[in-house]
Design a protein around this motif. Structure first.
Motif, PDB file in Angstrom:
ATOM      1  N   PHE A 265       0.833  -1.198   0.000  1.00  0.00           N
ATOM      2  CA  PHE A 265       0.000   0.000   0.000  1.00  0.00           C
ATOM      3  C   PHE A 265       0.869   1.250   0.000  1.00  0.00           C
ATOM      4  CE2 PHE A 265      -2.102   3.349   2.471  1.00  0.00           C
ATOM      5  CZ  PHE A 265      -3.223   3.548   1.690  1.00  0.00           C
ATOM      6  N   LEU A 266       1.952   1.191   0.777  1.00  0.00           N
ATOM      7  CA  LEU A 266       2.872   2.321   0.811  1.00  0.00           C
ATOM      8  C   LEU A 266       3.506   2.527  -0.551  1.00  0.00           C
ATOM      9  CD1 LEU A 266       4.737   2.011   4.196  1.00  0.00           C
ATOM     10  CD2 LEU A 266       3.558   4.012   3.317  1.00  0.00           C
ATOM     11  N   ILE A 267       3.840   1.389  -1.216  1.00  0.00           N
ATOM     12  CA  ILE A 267       4.511   1.501  -2.506  1.00  0.00           C
ATOM     13  C   ILE A 267       3.556   2.051  -3.558  1.00  0.00           C
ATOM     14  CG2 ILE A 267       5.495   0.113  -4.363  1.00  0.00           C
ATOM     15  CD1 ILE A 267       6.807  -1.523  -2.040  1.00  0.00           C
ATOM     16  N   SER A 268       2.319   1.517  -3.592  1.00  0.00           N
ATOM     17  CA  SER A 268       1.375   2.065  -4.567  1.00  0.00           C
ATOM     18  C   SER A 268       0.942   3.468  -4.140  1.00  0.00           C
ATOM     19  CB  SER A 268       0.168   1.135  -4.717  1.00  0.00           C
ATOM     20  OG  SER A 268      -0.504   1.020  -3.490  1.00  0.00           O
ATOM     21  N   GLY A 269       0.986   3.723  -2.824  1.00  0.00           N
ATOM     22  CA  GLY A 269       0.643   5.052  -2.330  1.00  0.00           C
ATOM     23  C   GLY A 269       1.601   6.119  -2.805  1.00  0.00           C
ATOM     24  N   THR A 270       2.813   5.675  -3.186  1.00  0.00           N
ATOM     25  CA  THR A 270       3.785   6.661  -3.653  1.00  0.00           C
ATOM     26  C   THR A 270       3.482   7.124  -5.072  1.00  0.00           C
ATOM     27  OG1 THR A 270       5.258   4.986  -4.521  1.00  0.00           O
ATOM     28  CG2 THR A 270       5.646   5.703  -2.244  1.00  0.00           C
ATOM     29  N   ILE A 271       2.543   6.431  -5.760  1.00  0.00           N
ATOM     30  CA  ILE A 271       2.353   6.712  -7.191  1.00  0.00           C
ATOM     31  C   ILE A 271       1.954   8.166  -7.431  1.00  0.00           C
ATOM     32  CG2 ILE A 271       0.896   6.195  -9.188  1.00  0.00           C
ATOM     33  CD1 ILE A 271       0.962   3.277  -8.324  1.00  0.00           C
ATOM     34  N   ILE A 272       0.859   8.596  -6.787  1.00  0.00           N
ATOM     35  CA  ILE A 272       0.369   9.952  -7.053  1.00  0.00           C
ATOM     36  C   ILE A 272       1.334  10.990  -6.489  1.00  0.00           C
ATOM     37  CG2 ILE A 272      -1.559  11.544  -6.740  1.00  0.00           C
ATOM     38  CD1 ILE A 272      -3.352   9.118  -6.510  1.00  0.00           C
ATOM     39  N   ILE A 273       1.786  10.709  -5.272  1.00  0.00           N
ATOM     40  CA  ILE A 273       2.691  11.653  -4.628  1.00  0.00           C
ATOM     41  C   ILE A 273       3.994  11.780  -5.422  1.00  0.00           C
ATOM     42  CG2 ILE A 273       4.057  10.285  -3.024  1.00  0.00           C
ATOM     43  CD1 ILE A 273       3.136  12.108  -0.858  1.00  0.00           C
ATOM     44  N   SER A 274       4.387  10.678  -6.088  1.00  0.00           N
ATOM     45  CA  SER A 274       5.605  10.722  -6.893  1.00  0.00           C
ATOM     46  C   SER A 274       5.436  11.646  -8.079  1.00  0.00           C
ATOM     47  CB  SER A 274       5.970   9.327  -7.388  1.00  0.00           C
ATOM     48  OG  SER A 274       6.305   8.523  -6.302  1.00  0.00           O
ATOM     49  N   ILE A 275       4.210  11.665  -8.610  1.00  0.00           N
ATOM     50  CA  ILE A 275       3.969  12.561  -9.743  1.00  0.00           C
ATOM     51  C   ILE A 275       4.000  14.008  -9.255  1.00  0.00           C
ATOM     52  CG2 ILE A 275       2.245  13.250 -11.454  1.00  0.00           C
ATOM     53  CD1 ILE A 275       1.460  10.208 -11.486  1.00  0.00           C
ATOM     54  N   VAL A 276       3.366  14.268  -8.088  1.00  0.00           N
ATOM     55  CA  VAL A 276       3.337  15.636  -7.548  1.00  0.00           C
ATOM     56  C   VAL A 276       4.746  16.105  -7.199  1.00  0.00           C
ATOM     57  CG1 VAL A 276       2.445  17.108  -5.714  1.00  0.00           C
ATOM     58  CG2 VAL A 276       1.015  15.295  -6.657  1.00  0.00           C
ATOM     59  N   LEU A 277       5.495  15.247  -6.529  1.00  0.00           N
ATOM     60  CA  LEU A 277       6.810  15.676  -6.033  1.00  0.00           C
ATOM     61  C   LEU A 277       7.958  15.266  -6.959  1.00  0.00           C
ATOM     62  CD1 LEU A 277       6.594  15.014  -2.183  1.00  0.00           C
ATOM     63  CD2 LEU A 277       6.428  17.189  -3.361  1.00  0.00           C
ATOM     64  N   ASP A 278       7.611  14.694  -8.137  1.00  0.00           N
ATOM     65  CA  ASP A 278       8.622  14.296  -9.107  1.00  0.00           C
ATOM     66  C   ASP A 278       9.644  13.335  -8.492  1.00  0.00           C
ATOM     67  OD1 ASP A 278      10.021  14.161 -11.468  1.00  0.00           O
ATOM     68  OD2 ASP A 278      11.293  15.893 -10.969  1.00  0.00           O
ATOM     69  N   LEU A 279       9.149  12.252  -7.869  1.00  0.00           N
ATOM     70  CA  LEU A 279      10.069  11.285  -7.273  1.00  0.00           C
ATOM     71  C   LEU A 279      10.330  10.156  -8.264  1.00  0.00           C
ATOM     72  CD1 LEU A 279       8.416  10.936  -3.738  1.00  0.00           C
ATOM     73  CD2 LEU A 279      10.145  12.569  -4.482  1.00  0.00           C
ATOM     74  N   PRO A 280      11.591   9.726  -8.396  1.00  0.00           N
ATOM     75  CA  PRO A 280      11.909   8.649  -9.340  1.00  0.00           C
ATOM     76  C   PRO A 280      11.531   7.280  -8.786  1.00  0.00           C
ATOM     77  CG  PRO A 280      13.902   9.412  -8.262  1.00  0.00           C
ATOM     78  CD  PRO A 280      12.790  10.244  -7.721  1.00  0.00           C
ATOM     79  N   THR A 281      10.245   7.049  -8.571  1.00  0.00           N
ATOM     80  CA  THR A 281       9.796   5.754  -8.066  1.00  0.00           C
ATOM     81  C   THR A 281       9.090   4.990  -9.181  1.00  0.00           C
ATOM     82  OG1 THR A 281       7.649   6.557  -7.404  1.00  0.00           O
ATOM     83  CG2 THR A 281       9.408   6.780  -5.791  1.00  0.00           C
ATOM     84  N   LEU A 282       8.476   3.875  -8.827  1.00  0.00           N
ATOM     85  CA  LEU A 282       7.763   3.063  -9.817  1.00  0.00           C
ATOM     86  C   LEU A 282       6.502   3.763 -10.316  1.00  0.00           C
ATOM     87  CD1 LEU A 282       7.927  -0.466  -8.139  1.00  0.00           C
ATOM     88  CD2 LEU A 282       9.181   0.302 -10.149  1.00  0.00           C
ATOM     89  N   GLY A 283       6.025   4.739  -9.560  1.00  0.00           N
ATOM     90  CA  GLY A 283       4.735   5.357  -9.854  1.00  0.00           C
ATOM     91  C   GLY A 283       4.591   5.911 -11.258  1.00  0.00           C
ATOM     92  N   PRO A 284       5.412   6.892 -11.659  1.00  0.00           N
ATOM     93  CA  PRO A 284       5.205   7.510 -12.969  1.00  0.00           C
ATOM     94  C   PRO A 284       5.231   6.529 -14.149  1.00  0.00           C
ATOM     95  CG  PRO A 284       6.599   8.880 -11.596  1.00  0.00           C
ATOM     96  CD  PRO A 284       6.378   7.618 -10.840  1.00  0.00           C
ATOM     97  N   PRO A 285       6.232   5.627 -14.256  1.00  0.00           N
ATOM     98  CA  PRO A 285       6.169   4.694 -15.391  1.00  0.00           C
ATOM     99  C   PRO A 285       4.970   3.745 -15.323  1.00  0.00           C
ATOM    100  CG  PRO A 285       8.068   4.197 -13.990  1.00  0.00           C
ATOM    101  CD  PRO A 285       7.489   5.483 -13.504  1.00  0.00           C
ATOM    102  N   PHE A 286       4.515   3.440 -14.122  1.00  0.00           N
ATOM    103  CA  PHE A 286       3.379   2.528 -13.967  1.00  0.00           C
ATOM    104  C   PHE A 286       2.117   3.163 -14.552  1.00  0.00           C
ATOM    105  CE2 PHE A 286       0.219   0.457 -10.888  1.00  0.00           C
ATOM    106  CZ  PHE A 286       0.137  -0.701 -11.637  1.00  0.00           C
ATOM    107  N   ILE A 287       1.865   4.420 -14.194  1.00  0.00           N
ATOM    108  CA  ILE A 287       0.699   5.142 -14.709  1.00  0.00           C
ATOM    109  C   ILE A 287       0.770   5.225 -16.236  1.00  0.00           C
ATOM    110  CG2 ILE A 287      -0.359   7.440 -14.848  1.00  0.00           C
ATOM    111  CD1 ILE A 287      -1.051   6.422 -12.262  1.00  0.00           C
ATOM    112  N   ARG A 288       1.960   5.549 -16.735  1.00  0.00           N
ATOM    113  CA  ARG A 288       2.132   5.699 -18.184  1.00  0.00           C
ATOM    114  C   ARG A 288       1.859   4.363 -18.882  1.00  0.00           C
ATOM    115  NH1 ARG A 288       7.651   8.274 -20.546  1.00  0.00           N
ATOM    116  NH2 ARG A 288       7.213   7.836 -22.746  1.00  0.00           N
ATOM    117  N   ALA A 289       2.393   3.282 -18.306  1.00  0.00           N
ATOM    118  CA  ALA A 289       2.230   1.967 -18.913  1.00  0.00           C
ATOM    119  C   ALA A 289       0.767   1.542 -18.911  1.00  0.00           C
ATOM    120  CB  ALA A 289       3.071   0.946 -18.162  1.00  0.00           C
TER     121      ALA A 289
END
Lengths: 330, 351
Positions: A265-289
């Motif tokens: 949950f924490l890892i998927s929870g980083t998805i949106i926040i990663s987009i907002v804060l521009d964090l190089p996590t799995l979130g942005p490529p996951f959304i794009r894919a």
């Protein structure tokens, strides 16, 4: 105990493969595929339709004309050698290359958030429960209500707003400064990373911390009402020992099972926040894919999430079996 | 005869007084108001003797015992008046009511000189520690022994309370014990430091009758061997008849009758005591059971005058207006009832 762990491991492996199969199929369920998405994009940019033969050719090169189940086995066939397919969205780059560093950073962020939120929530929970109805208890409970009901991406947006427009800093999110973004690990890069870490960690930890605090407080209050706590006091034990050794030890058990659920949950929870804060996590490529039905990339991320869930639950079960003698291994 | 409180009515001539509770008042301060849970209780306990405390639920029996042990949370309950004098083997008597409930002095007495067993054996042991560990915890706390010696003592205690194969049982967890076994383990834990007083708060209420008899036998046998004083708290008069030497009957936080056990059963004086006995089923009993009408009033509905007046079959006008004082009713007994006003002099008026 050993048989218990082995049995749990075996069932985890089976579950894991079922999850990969289901996620691979589910991504392909909506009409269209990664090629049609790509074609649409090409046509939009050039303004001319691509000839059908080209599209057919594309599909054949990538093996997309074969039945899904065959594609699936071709995909998992590469796993042992570290081949998780390729991503059309990322110009045919191997999935493993795209995700390598991001996976590490995501798991690091998740685990660090967990440690921080637990490290604060548990002592606060113990304090609030042992000082029930005190001013601090009311304050902590109110704060936890706010924490639990505010989505953390909103906190991130608010923080960005304050940092940029009110405090006039040059904070721009991310986990690295520009010059270290793609640099190899050095002491300087590590230092830069450490400087960027506190804000995402604080924002990520907030929601989880509020929830953990509330569970800890409620559990401990429950346990403190039990007869064996009074019996422990009647023995002449110090209040501190009654609270920590006899009450907290039991009140913490539900949190151990929670951690197994919380990790993915924490890892998927980083998805949106990663987009907002521009964090190089799995979130942005996951959304794009997911948007482009880039199934190897999306499937691999889903697989990583499933993997952390399984590992988290397995670890939680083992720790719980060790910490609570009432749990039977067999 | 001069006016004295029942606590000093010469019972202590017979044996050594070990605990003397006088005019004890424990009030709960809660949002809805003040609950006078214990409201002027006095009694004396002698070494080797058993004091029974009876009454329906909500009469303040358990609060009395927890006040003696100082187990009540100071943020909820306060001792507003009275004293609890404990007479240690050596030295001056200690007023437990004056001690800090979290302080070292009361902790040295708790579990060591005054021990307690509880109503619910199923929840009185911590589920995540072995039974042996929990017994050893008390031993290591109050005695200067090594872990090995403490373990040996724990095994011996389990053997003493009649647990078969104590060497194996000592490492088992509470969930592996039956209810009766758990109460035995609790007794082993309470007795592990040879307490001078054992407070048993409804120790057999949650158990089968056969187990109940075994547990009562066990407690009496240990008492006979050790000069230990016992406070037996129960709503069950059969248990009282079995174990007690002297009985106090409580109603709404007050002692309504205090008498030797024979007097309580053969010549009960207070209408409440009579009511309790009349609602007791017995083999060979001819007449119908006569339950006491009504129920114990809630903590905020305390009647004016005698607290028992609304349920009393012998109620008089005076009872509804004035609270009866404790009157001397016999050599060792007192009763708080206006019915006996003409026959005896007032010895003690609850403050």
């Amino acid at each position: 105990m050993t048989t218990f762990i082995i049995r749990r491991l075996l069932s985890a492996v089976v579950t894991f493969f079922l999850i990969t199969l289901i996620s691979f199929v589910v991504i392909q369920l909506p009409p269209g595929d990664v090629v049609s998405n790509w074609v649409r994009q090409q046509e939009a940019s050039t303004g001319q339709p691509l000839p059908p033969e080209t599209i057919e050719n594309l599909r054949r090169t990538y093996g997309f004309d074969e039945p899904i189940i065959v594609q699936y086995f071709k995909w998992i066939d590469g796993f042992p050698s570290g081949d998780f397919g390729f991503s059309i969205e990322y110009s045919n780059a191997p999935v493993s290359e795209i995700l390598a560093q991001r996976t590490g950073l995501t798991i690091f962020l998740g685990v660090a958030t967990l440690f921080i939120s637990w490290g604060l929530a548990i002592p606060f929970g113990i304090y609030a429960a042992t000082h029930k109805n005190s001013h601090w208890d009311y304050l902590l409970s109110t704060l936890s209500f706010i924490g639990i009901s505010t989505p953390n991406f909103l906190v991130a947006v608010i923080y960005l707003f304050i940092a940029v427009f009110v405090l006039k800093t040059d904070y721009s999110g991310g986990l690295f400064s520009q010059e270290f973004k793609n640099a190899p690990w050095t002491w300087e890069r590590l230092l830069d990373f450490a400087k960027h870490l506190p804000i995402p960690l604080a924002i990520l930890g907030l929601g989880g911390m509020a929830g953990t605090f509330r569970i800890m407080r409620a559990n401990l209050l429950d346990i403190l009402d039990q007869q064996f706590i009074e019996a422990a006091r009647a023995k002449g034990l110090k209040e501190r020992i009654v609270i920590y050794k006899h009450a907290t030890r039991i009140a913490i058990n539900p949190l151990i099972s929670r951690v197994g659920m919380q990790l993915p949950f924490l890892i998927s929870g980083t998805i949106i926040i990663s987009i907002v804060l521009d964090l190089p996590t799995l979130g942005p490529p996951f959304i794009r894919a997911l948007n482009r039905q880039d199934m190897f990339l999306a499937g691999t991320v889903l697989m990583i999430l499933a993997f952390t869930l399984l590992v988290g639950n397995l670890l939680a079960d083992i720790v719980l079996a060790w910490s609570d003698p009432r749990i039977q291994y067999d | 005869m001069e006016a004295v409180s029942p606590a000093t009515v010469d019972w202590d001539e017979m044996t050594d007084t070990i605990l003397e509770v006088e005019n004890l008042k424990t009030y709960f301060f809660i949002e809805q108001g003040i609950v006078r849970a214990v409201d002027g209780v006095s009694f004396t306990l002698q070494a080797g003797k058993t004091l029974g405390i009876v009454g329906e639920s909500g009469c303040g029996k358990s609060v009395t015992s927890r006040t003696i042990m100082r187990l009540l949370s100071p943020s909820l309950a306060r001792i507003v008046d009275g004293s609890i004098l404990y007479y240690p083997v050596k030295g001056e008597p200690i007023d437990l009511a004056q001690l800090d409930p979290f302080g070292e002095q009361i902790r040295d007495i708790r579990g060591n000189e005054i021990a307690m067993i509880f109503q619910e054996p199923m929840t009185s042991l911590n589920p995540v520690y072995s039974v042996g560990h929990q017994i050893m915890e008390a031993i290591l706390l109050h005695q200067e022994v090594t872990k090995e010696e403490a373990r040996k003592q724990a095994v011996e205690m389990l053997r003493l309370v009649g647990i078969p194969l104590p060497e194996q049982r000592v490492d088992q967890y509470p969930h592996q014990f039956s209810g009766g076994m758990r109460q035995r383990a609790m007794i082993a834990m309470a007795l592990s430091c040879n307490p001078r007083i054992l407070i048993a708060d409804e120790p057999t209420t949650a158990l089968d009758v056969t187990i109940e008899a075994q547990i009562l036998d066990l407690i009496q046998q240990i008492q006979a061997d050790s000069e230990m004083a016992l406070i037996m708290i129960t709503h069950d008069l059969n248990v009282i008849g079995e174990v007690a030497d002297h009985v106090i009957v409580m109603y709404l936080g007050q002692v309504v009758e205090s008498a030797p056990v024979d007097e309580i059963f053969d010549a009960p004086k207070h209408p409440y005591t009579q009511g309790l006995l009349n609602s007791l089923p017995m083999i060979g009993r001819e007449e119908r059971l006569e339950p006491i009408t009504g129920s114990v009033p809630g903590p905020h509905e305390r009647p004016q005058g005698c607290a028992f007046a609304p349920r009393c079959p012998h109620v008089m006008n005076r009872c509804r207006l004035e609270e009866p004082p404790s009157l001397i009713a016999g050599e060792f007994s007192t009763v708080a009832c206006w019915l006996y006003d003409e026959q005896t002099e007032v010895v003690y008026a609850p403050g």
